[in-house]
Design a protein around this motif. Structure first.
Motif, PDB file in Angstrom:
ATOM      1  N   TRP A   1      -0.275   5.514  -8.761  1.00 56.00           N
ATOM      2  CA  TRP A   1       0.223   5.378  -7.381  1.00 56.00           C
ATOM      3  C   TRP A   1      -0.721   5.990  -6.364  1.00 56.00           C
ATOM      4  O   TRP A   1      -0.776   5.531  -5.214  1.00 56.00           O
TER       5      TRP A   1
ATOM      6  N   PHE B   1       2.916  -1.841  -1.267  1.00 56.71           N
ATOM      7  CA  PHE B   1       3.841  -0.712  -1.146  1.00 56.71           C
ATOM      8  C   PHE B   1       3.284   0.415  -0.280  1.00 56.71           C
ATOM      9  O   PHE B   1       3.938   1.423  -0.071  1.00 56.71           O
TER      10      PHE B   1
ATOM     11  N   ALA C   1      11.531   8.727  -4.293  1.00 50.08           N
ATOM     12  CA  ALA C   1      10.448   7.905  -4.848  1.00 50.08           C
ATOM     13  C   ALA C   1      10.109   6.801  -3.858  1.00 50.08           C
ATOM     14  O   ALA C   1      10.016   5.629  -4.217  1.00 50.08           O
TER      15      ALA C   1
ATOM     16  N   ALA D   1       7.740   7.242  -1.037  1.00 46.88           N
ATOM     17  CA  ALA D   1       6.646   7.556  -0.117  1.00 46.88           C
ATOM     18  C   ALA D   1       5.921   6.276   0.271  1.00 46.88           C
ATOM     19  O   ALA D   1       6.206   5.203  -0.257  1.00 46.88           O
TER      20      ALA D   1
ATOM     21  N   GLN E   1      10.066   3.543   4.529  1.00 45.94           N
ATOM     22  CA  GLN E   1      11.459   3.989   4.665  1.00 45.94           C
ATOM     23  C   GLN E   1      11.566   5.266   5.498  1.00 45.94           C
ATOM     24  O   GLN E   1      12.402   5.373   6.396  1.00 45.94           O
TER      25      GLN E   1
ATOM     26  N   ASP F   1       8.425  12.262  -3.805  1.00 48.76           N
ATOM     27  CA  ASP F   1       7.607  11.303  -4.543  1.00 48.76           C
ATOM     28  C   ASP F   1       6.658  12.069  -5.451  1.00 48.76           C
ATOM     29  O   ASP F   1       6.323  13.226  -5.191  1.00 48.76           O
ATOM     30  N   ILE F   2       6.220  11.397  -6.513  1.00 51.15           N
ATOM     31  CA  ILE F   2       5.321  12.053  -7.474  1.00 51.15           C
ATOM     32  C   ILE F   2       3.857  11.943  -7.047  1.00 51.15           C
ATOM     33  O   ILE F   2       3.010  12.669  -7.560  1.00 51.15           O
ATOM     34  N   SER F   3       3.576  11.044  -6.104  1.00 49.41           N
ATOM     35  CA  SER F   3       2.177  10.756  -5.756  1.00 49.41           C
ATOM     36  C   SER F   3       1.769  11.417  -4.438  1.00 49.41           C
ATOM     37  O   SER F   3       2.256  11.043  -3.364  1.00 49.41           O
TER      38      SER F   3
ATOM     39  N   MET G   1       0.516   8.791  -1.916  1.00 48.84           N
ATOM     40  CA  MET G   1       1.569   8.065  -1.188  1.00 48.84           C
ATOM     41  C   MET G   1       2.193   8.969  -0.129  1.00 48.84           C
ATOM     42  O   MET G   1       2.467   8.535   0.995  1.00 48.84           O
TER      43      MET G   1
ATOM     44  N   ALA H   1       7.557  15.761  -6.279  1.00 48.15           N
ATOM     45  CA  ALA H   1       8.410  16.065  -7.434  1.00 48.15           C
ATOM     46  C   ALA H   1       8.764  14.764  -8.128  1.00 48.15           C
ATOM     47  O   ALA H   1       8.597  13.676  -7.574  1.00 48.15           O
ATOM     48  N   SER H   2       9.278  14.893  -9.341  1.00 46.00           N
ATOM     49  CA  SER H   2       9.711  13.710 -10.062  1.00 46.00           C
ATOM     50  C   SER H   2      11.207  13.479  -9.796  1.00 46.00           C
ATOM     51  O   SER H   2      11.985  14.424  -9.680  1.00 46.00           O
ATOM     52  N   MET H   3      11.579  12.221  -9.733  1.00 49.95           N
ATOM     53  CA  MET H   3      12.945  11.837  -9.368  1.00 49.95           C
ATOM     54  C   MET H   3      14.004  12.382 -10.336  1.00 49.95           C
ATOM     55  O   MET H   3      15.178  12.456  -9.983  1.00 49.95           O
TER      56      MET H   3
ATOM     57  N   PRO I   1      13.856   2.988  -3.331  1.00 44.82           N
ATOM     58  CA  PRO I   1      13.309   1.659  -3.631  1.00 44.82           C
ATOM     59  C   PRO I   1      12.966   1.551  -5.118  1.00 44.82           C
ATOM     60  O   PRO I   1      13.127   2.528  -5.864  1.00 44.82           O
ATOM     61  N   VAL I   2      12.493   0.403  -5.545  1.00 43.53           N
ATOM     62  CA  VAL I   2      12.172   0.168  -6.961  1.00 43.53           C
ATOM     63  C   VAL I   2      11.290   1.299  -7.490  1.00 43.53           C
ATOM     64  O   VAL I   2      10.181   1.499  -7.004  1.00 43.53           O
TER      65      VAL I   2
ATOM     66  N   TYR J   1       9.785   3.818 -13.684  1.00 45.48           N
ATOM     67  CA  TYR J   1       8.690   4.738 -14.040  1.00 45.48           C
ATOM     68  C   TYR J   1       9.160   5.952 -14.842  1.00 45.48           C
ATOM     69  O   TYR J   1       8.360   6.836 -15.127  1.00 45.48           O
TER      70      TYR J   1
HETATM   71  C1  LIG Z   1       7.592   0.767  -5.188  1.00 42.24           C
HETATM   72  S1  LIG Z   1       6.974   2.319  -4.633  1.00 42.24           S
HETATM   73  C2  LIG Z   1       8.108   2.681  -3.376  1.00 42.24           C
HETATM   74  C3  LIG Z   1       7.529   3.011  -2.077  1.00 42.24           C
HETATM   75  C4  LIG Z   1       7.482   2.132  -0.951  1.00 42.24           C
HETATM   76  N1  LIG Z   1       7.578   2.862   0.285  1.00 42.24           N
HETATM   77  C5  LIG Z   1       8.242   0.818  -0.816  1.00 42.24           C
HETATM   78  O1  LIG Z   1       7.736   0.036  -0.029  1.00 42.24           O
HETATM   79  O2  LIG Z   1       9.269   0.503  -1.375  1.00 42.24           O
HETATM   80  C6  LIG Z   1       7.469   3.373  -5.960  1.00 42.24           C
HETATM   81  C7  LIG Z   1       7.193   4.839  -5.712  1.00 42.24           C
HETATM   82  O3  LIG Z   1       7.682   5.569  -6.824  1.00 42.24           O
HETATM   83  C8  LIG Z   1       6.856   6.706  -6.980  1.00 42.24           C
HETATM   84  N2  LIG Z   1       7.064   7.289  -8.313  1.00 42.24           N
HETATM   85  C9  LIG Z   1       6.638   6.864  -9.528  1.00 42.24           C
HETATM   86  N3  LIG Z   1       7.091   7.678 -10.510  1.00 42.24           N
HETATM   87  C10 LIG Z   1       7.816   8.652  -9.906  1.00 42.24           C
HETATM   88  C11 LIG Z   1       8.556   9.780 -10.370  1.00 42.24           C
HETATM   89  N4  LIG Z   1       8.647  10.067 -11.674  1.00 42.24           N
HETATM   90  N5  LIG Z   1       9.189  10.537  -9.456  1.00 42.24           N
HETATM   91  C12 LIG Z   1       9.107  10.288  -8.133  1.00 42.24           C
HETATM   92  N6  LIG Z   1       8.400   9.226  -7.624  1.00 42.24           N
HETATM   93  C13 LIG Z   1       7.784   8.412  -8.507  1.00 42.24           C
HETATM   94  C14 LIG Z   1       5.473   6.181  -6.708  1.00 42.24           C
HETATM   95  O4  LIG Z   1       4.550   7.198  -6.410  1.00 42.24           O
HETATM   96  C15 LIG Z   1       5.734   5.212  -5.544  1.00 42.24           C
HETATM   97  O5  LIG Z   1       5.533   5.845  -4.315  1.00 42.24           O
END
Ligand SMILES: C[S@@+](CC[C@H](N)C(=O)[O-])C[C@H]1O[C@@H](n2cnc3c(N)ncnc32)[C@H](O)[C@@H]1O
Length: 271
Positions: free
Chosen positions: A16, A25, A60, A62, A66, A81-83, A86, A106-108, A125-126, A130
């Motif tokens: 990411w 994204f 999650a 970033a 949103q 968010d983990i990234s 982002m 942080a992780s979700m 969001p989606v 992950y």
């Molecule tokens: C599809 S993007 C969503 C962001 C975007 N703003 C959108 O347009 O929907 C998915 C996000 O999930 C984050 N992500 C992936 N694994 C994660 C985790 N374990 N914990 C938190 N965030 C995570 C990614 O860094 C990324 O920003």
């Protein structure tokens, strides 16, 4: 953190961070979208008429879309968010627009830095694809959401993740077992998969059932269509005619059970 836990999380953080450099994204909210932030966020009318002063967790989520829209609408926004790549987009956009955001790397499925019952709205969001254990994510969301609060989420549908390839007659072949456990293997069909990321399949029992079991009541469920009847075979819009890629849900946090204050008890006969 277990060994493989840190491995897939590190992989997804790096993936990411790369996608933050340029992907669908990482498109921040535009001025036009910010002119009608709730209309942009919420074409289905799931949000209250105003979110001004409400505590919103963009989970999650970033990337500066949103978070910027909710903050423009007057909400107090936290982005998790983990990234870091982002999250930098959220910071940059918030600074540019003079908005205030709280961000947390942080992780979700580990939201211990967030207080219990501290959010009115959680918007995800989606992204549950992950992590392997969606129940852990829902448990954390249930913990941080206030009674009566709203959880809006979008997930990848299992059938879409099961498609392995397109055959010679342009049929989409289910090549991955529904009960597959662990990271998804590399497949020929890469539509709706993010390059370099490690993903997991969640069954309906987990996507919907675990949400109910974690303390939410589902109020609406939609399948955003990606079907395009003009698209050529191989295009994601053609694939979308055969398998819906996403499911979107609106759920409400049930009130936490209060300790009994009276001595009367209602006994129901056992089934
Ligand atoms: C599809 S993007 C969503 C962001 C975007 N703003 C959108 O347009 O929907 C998915 C996000 O999930 C984050 N992500 C992936 N694994 C994660 C985790 N374990 N914990 C938190 N965030 C995570 C990614 O860094 C990324 O920003």
């Amino acid at each position: 953190m277990a060994e493989n836990d840190s491995t897939y999380k590190a992989t997804n953080r790096a993936a990411w961070d790369r996608l933050a450099e340029g992907s669908p994204f990482s498109k921040v909210a535009t001025d036009e979208e910010c002119a009608n932030p709730l209309g942009t966020l919420d074409s289905r009318g799931w949000l209250p008429k105003s979110v001004a002063g409400l505590d919103v967790l963009c989970l999650a989520a970033a990337g500066g879309w949103q978070s910027i829209l909710y903050a423009t609408a007057g909400a107090r926004v936290t982005v998790v968010d983990i990234s870091p790549g982002m999250l930098r987009l959220d910071h940059r956009e918030a600074d540019r627009r003079g908005l205030t955001l709280r961000t947390l790397e942080a992780s979700m499925d580990h939201l211990s830095a967030l207080d219990e019952a501290s959010f009115d709205i959680v918007h995800q969001p989606v992204s549950t694809c992950y992590v392997p254990d969606i129940a852990a994510v829902y448990r954390e969301i249930a913990r941080v959401t206030r009674d009566g609060g709203i959880y809006i989420c979008q997930h990848k549908q299992p059938v879409s993740l099961q498609i392995a390839q397109r055959d010679a007659r342009d049929r989409y072949v289910i090549g991955l077992e529904y009960y597959h456990q662990g990271p998804l293997p590399p497949l020929e069909d890469r539509s709706y998969r993010e390059r370099g990321a490690t993903e997991f399949l969640h069954r309906w029992d987990q996507l919907v059932g675990e949400l109910c079991r974690s303390g939410f009541v589902i109020e609406d469920l939609r399948e955003p269509s990606r079907a395009d009847y003009k698209a050529a075979p191989g295009h994601f819009g053609h694939r979308g005619r055969f398998a819906p890629p996403y499911v979107r849900m609106k759920a409400r946090r049930s009130p936490r059970v209060q300790p009994a204050t009276t001595t009367s008890t209602l006994w129901l006969p056992e089934a």
